[in-house]
Design an enzyme around this catalytic site. Structure first.
Site: not given
Ligand SMILES: Cc1cc2nc3c(=O)[nH]c(=O)nc-3n(C[C@H](O)[C@H](O)[C@H](O)COP(=O)(O)OP(=O)(O)OC[C@H]3O[C@@H](n4cnc5c(N)ncnc54)[C@H](O)[C@@H]3O)c2cc1C
Length: 595
Positions: A154, A186-187, A396-401
Site C-alpha cells: 500500500l 517498505w513492502i 506501521f499499520e497506522g501510526t499511533n498518532d
Molecule cells: C519496517 C517497515 C515495514 C513496513 N511494512 C509495510 C508493508 O508491508 N506494506 C505497506 O504497505 N507499508 C509498510 N510500511 C509502511 C508503514 O505502514 C508506514 O511507514 C506508515 O503507515 C507511516 O507512513 P510514513 O512512514 O510515510 O509516515 P508519514 O505518513 O509521512 O508520517 C510521518 C509522521 O507524521 C505524522 N502524521 C502524518 N500525517 C499526520 C496528520 N494528519 N496529523 C498528525 N500527524 C500526522 C505520522 O503520525 C508520523 O509520525 C512499513 C514501514 C516500515 C518502516
C-alpha cells in the site's frame, strides 16, 4: 442502554455503555473449541522445537535476513496457513487462536513475527476477505502450503499515512486487463513474495464525472513490468525484509481486481483492522517475555549487597508492566471475540488495542534495558535488540498518532450527529443570541439525556471501579460535546484536544475490558481464587483512572495556545532559536547561521 450496539468505543463517546459487547468476558479457547486448542498446542510445540537451534534471533539481526530453511520449517509445520480457511488448505484459525499462536511466534522472534503477519495477516488476508472463489482457489492453497509468501503493498514514497491518496495508477485496457504504473516502498516480504495485494487509483464514474478512486489488485512478480528495486536497512526487525517495488506499465489481467473497482480503500482498511489485532497480540506476548526477563535479571543481579529486585524502583517497573499486561490481555480477549462475530464492528477497538499494546511493549523493552543497566545497551545481551525491534510497532499499520485521530474523530461522530441541530443554531450565534442558551439546554437534555450505566450486576469487589468508570463515561461524553460545540467542523484540526479525547477513550476501553475479565474470574473462582488478578485489576484501574483524569483535566488547556506559539516560533527559526545559556555568543551547530 441501546440494543443497537455496534461499537463499544464509539458508544462511550456518546455516553452509552454497550456492556453486552464485553460481558460476559469470552470463554477461553479450550472451553470454546477443544479441537482448535489441540491445533494451537501442536503449533506451539512445533515452535518450541524450531526454537531449539533453528531460530537464532541474534543471527537474523546480524545477517539482516531470515534463512530459507526457517521459512521452509514454518511452512512444513502449518505456520504459513494460520489464517487461511481449511477448505483452501490452511488451518482456518479463529481470531483468538490466531492471536495466541502469533503472539508466541512474535515474542520468540519479532522479525519472524513480521514475516508471518505480512503473509497471513495482510497479504493472504486480503484474498480471504475480498477474493472471488476463483481467486481464492488459485492463490490460497499455495500460500497456505508456504510455496510462496504473500505481501501487502500500500505505502508509497509520497503517501504513507495518507493512503487514500496513493499516486500509483491503473488504467483499464480494451481487453479488460489493467496497466499499473507506480512505486511502492517498505513492502514486507516484497523481495520474494509470489502474491501481492496492492492498490492503485483507477478512473470511476461519479455524478457524471470521471474521478480517481483506489482499487485493490492481486499482482505477481512474473507480470511484465514488475520490478523489485531494492531492499531497505533498518533499526530493528532486521531479519525481516522490506522492498521497494516499481510497477512499470505492468499488465494485470482483469480477473485480478480484488473486491470492487473504486472500493480499494475499504479493502485496505478492513485488512489493516485485522492486522492491528495481530500486532497487538505480538506486542502483548512480547511484553510477557520482557517481564519474565526483567524478573530473572533483577533477581540475579546484586548491587549494594541485595538483588536489584529488592529495590522499590525496580518493583514499580515490574508492577506497571504486569498490570498493563493484564489489561492488554483482557483487551485482546474482547477484541478477538468482536472480530469473530459475524459482521462485528471492531475498527475502533482494534485501534485502541494497537496503540495500547504497542506503547506497552515499547515501555517494557525500555524498562528491561534500564533494569539491565549497561548490559541493556551492549551485545551479546538481547535487550538492545528487543528495544530496536519493539519501536516499529508504534509506526506501521497506522501510526499511533493517526490512530488516535481515527479513534477520536470516529468517536465524536455520535455526539456530533446528535448535536447537529444545535450546530445549525450555533452557525448564527448573534441572531440566535437570546434563544441559544435555552435552546441548547433543552435540546441537549432531550437528545443526549443521561449517560448510561453498567447494567451487568458486577461483583461487589468491582463496584467502586464501576462507579468511577460510569463517571468517566459521562466526562468523556461531556468533553467530546464541549470540543464539538466549540470548534464545530474545525474540530478536525484541533489535534491536541482530539489526542486527549482519544487517550481518555483508550484508557476507558482498557478499564472496561479489565472489569469484564475480572468479573468472570470472580464468578468462576471467587475472591480467594483470583487474588493475584484482583490485585492487577485494582492497580490498573486506579492508575488508568489517574491517566484519564490527567487527559480530561488538560482537555482544553489554555497552554495549548502557548504550545502553538512555541511551535510556530521554532518553525520560523528552523530550530531552537535561543542562545545557549553557557556561551550565548556562540551559535551552536546550526549550519545556516540561525540560532
Ligand atoms: C519496517 C517497515 C515495514 C513496513 N511494512 C509495510 C508493508 O508491508 N506494506 C505497506 O504497505 N507499508 C509498510 N510500511 C509502511 C508503514 O505502514 C508506514 O511507514 C506508515 O503507515 C507511516 O507512513 P510514513 O512512514 O510515510 O509516515 P508519514 O505518513 O509521512 O508520517 C510521518 C509522521 O507524521 C505524522 N502524521 C502524518 N500525517 C499526520 C496528520 N494528519 N496529523 C498528525 N500527524 C500526522 C505520522 O503520525 C508520523 O509520525 C512499513 C514501514 C516500515 C518502516
Amino acid at each position: 442502554m441501546s440494543d443497537d450496539a455496534p461499537s463499544f468505543v464509539r458508544g462511550i463517546f456518546a455516553g452509552a455503555i454497550h456492556d453486552s459487547l464485553l460481558f460476559p468476558f469470552p470463554a477461553s479457547l479450550d472451553e470454546r473449541d477443544p479441537e482448535e486448542t489441540r491445533t494451537v498446542r501442536h503449533l506451539l510445540s512445533e515452535l518450541e522445537r524450531m526454537s531449539r537451534g533453528l531460530i537464532d534471533s541474534a543471527r537474523f539481526d546480524e545477517e539482516e535476513t531470515i534463512p530459507e530453511e526457517v521459512i521452509r520449517a514454518l511452512a512444513d509445520t502449518g505456520w504459513l496457513g494460520l489464517s487461511i480457511p481449511k477448505e483452501y488448505g490452511g488451518l482456518g484459525l479463529s481470531p483468538a487462536a490466531y492471536s495466541h499462536v502469533f503472539g508466541a511466534l512474535s515474542s520468540l522472534d519479532a522479525s519472524l513475527g513480521v514475516l508471518v503477519a505480512v503473509h497471513c495477516g495482510l497479504g493472504s488476508k486480503a484474498i480471504v476477505l475480498f477474493g472471488t472463489d476463483e481467486q481464492k482457489s488459485r492463490y490460497l492453497p499455495m500460500l497456505a502450503r508456504g510455496e510462496t509468501l504473500a505481501a501487502y503493498a500500500l505505502t508509497e514514497p509520497e503517501t504513507g499515512s495518507d493512503a487514500q491518496h496513493i499516486v500509483s495508477q491503473a488504467q483499464p485496457n480494451d481487453d479488460g486487463s489493467w496497466t499499473l504504473t507506480g512505486h511502492k516502498h517498505w513492502i514486507g516480504n516484497g523481495h520474494r513474495a509470489g502474491v501481492i495485494a496492492t492498490f492503485a487509483q483507477t478512473p470511476v464514474e461519479k455524478d457524471g464525472k470521471t474521478v480517481l478512486r483506489p482499487t485493490a489488485f492481486i499482482i505477481r512478480p512474473d507480470m511484465p513490468g514488475f520490478k523489485v528495486v531494492s531492499t531497505v536497512r533498518k533499526m530493528g526487525i532486521r531479519g525481516s525484509t522490506q522492498a521497494e517495488l516499481v510497477y512499470d506499465e505492468m499488465r494485470v489481467p482483469g480477473d485480478h481486481v480484488l473486491g470492487t473497482v473504486g472500493k480499494g480503500f475499504g479493502v485496505a482498511v478492513q485488512v489493516l483492522n485485522a492486522g492491528r489485532m495481530t500486532l497487538a497480540a505480538g506486542c502483548t506476548s512480547g511484553t510477557r517475555k520482557f517481564l519474565k526477563q526483567m524478573v530473572e535479571f533483577a533477581e540475579s543481579r546484586v548491587q549494594f549487597g541485595r538483588p536489584i529486585a529488592d529495590y522499590e524502583i525496580t518493583q514499580r517497573k515490574l508492577a506497571r508492566t504486569a498490570s498493563d499486561l493484564y489489561a492488554a490481555d483482557a483487551m485482546l480477549g474482547v477484541l478477538t471475540q468482536l472480530a469473530d462475530a459475524e459482521g462485528g464492528e471492531y475498527a475502533l477497538e482494534a485501534a485502541c488495542c494497537k496503540v495500547f499494546a504497542s506503547e506497552m511493549v515499547w515501555r517494557a523493552a525500555d524498562e528491561m534495558v534500564q533494569i539491565a543497566g549497561g548490559r541493556g545497551f551492549v551485545k551479546p545481551y538481547p535487550y538492545e535488540r528487543q528495544l530496536r525491534d519493539s519501536r516499529i510497532n508504534r509506526i506501521f499499520e497506522g501510526t499511533n498518532d493517526i490512530l488516535r485521530l481515527f479513534i477520536a474523530l470516529n468517536g465524536i461522530q455520535g455526539p456530533a450527529e446528535e448535536l447537529k441541530e444545535l450546530g445549525l443554531a450555533l452557525k448564527r450565534p448573534l441572531k440566535n443570541l437570546g434563544l441559544l442558551s435555552e435552546y441548547a439546554a433543552s435540546r441537549l437534555a432531550r437528545t443526549l439525556g443521561d449517560t448510561s450505566t453498567i447494567d451487568v450486576e458486577l461483583h461487589e469487589r468491582l463496584q467502586a471501579h464501576a462507579k468511577y468508570f460510569e463517571k468517566h463515561v459521562a466526562e468523556l461524553k461531556d468533553g467530546a460535546e464541549k470540543v464539538i460545540r466549540e470548534y464545530r467542523k474545525d474540530v478536525v484540526d484541533r489535534q491536541m484536544e482530539l489526542e486527549r479525547l482519544s487517550d481518555m477513550a483508550i484508557e476507558m476501553f482498557a478499564t472496561a475490558c479489565v472489569l469484564a475479565r475480572t468479573q468472570k474470574l470472580l464468578e468462576e473462582n471467587g475472591e480467594d481464587g483470583c487474588a493475584r488478578e484482583l490485585a492487577l485489576c485494582d492497580l490498573f484501574v486506579v492508575d488508568s483512572g489517574r491517566r484519564f483524569r490527567a487527559s480530561r483535566g488538560a482537555l482544553q488547556s489554555w497552554q495549548d495556545d502557548g504550545r502553538r506559539a512555541v511551535a510556530r516560533a521554532v518553525r520560523e527559526d528552523g530550530g531552537y532559536g535561543v542562545a545557549s545559556a553557557l556561551l550565548p555568543d556562540e551559535i551552536p551547530a546550526n549550519v545556516d547561521g540561525k540560532r
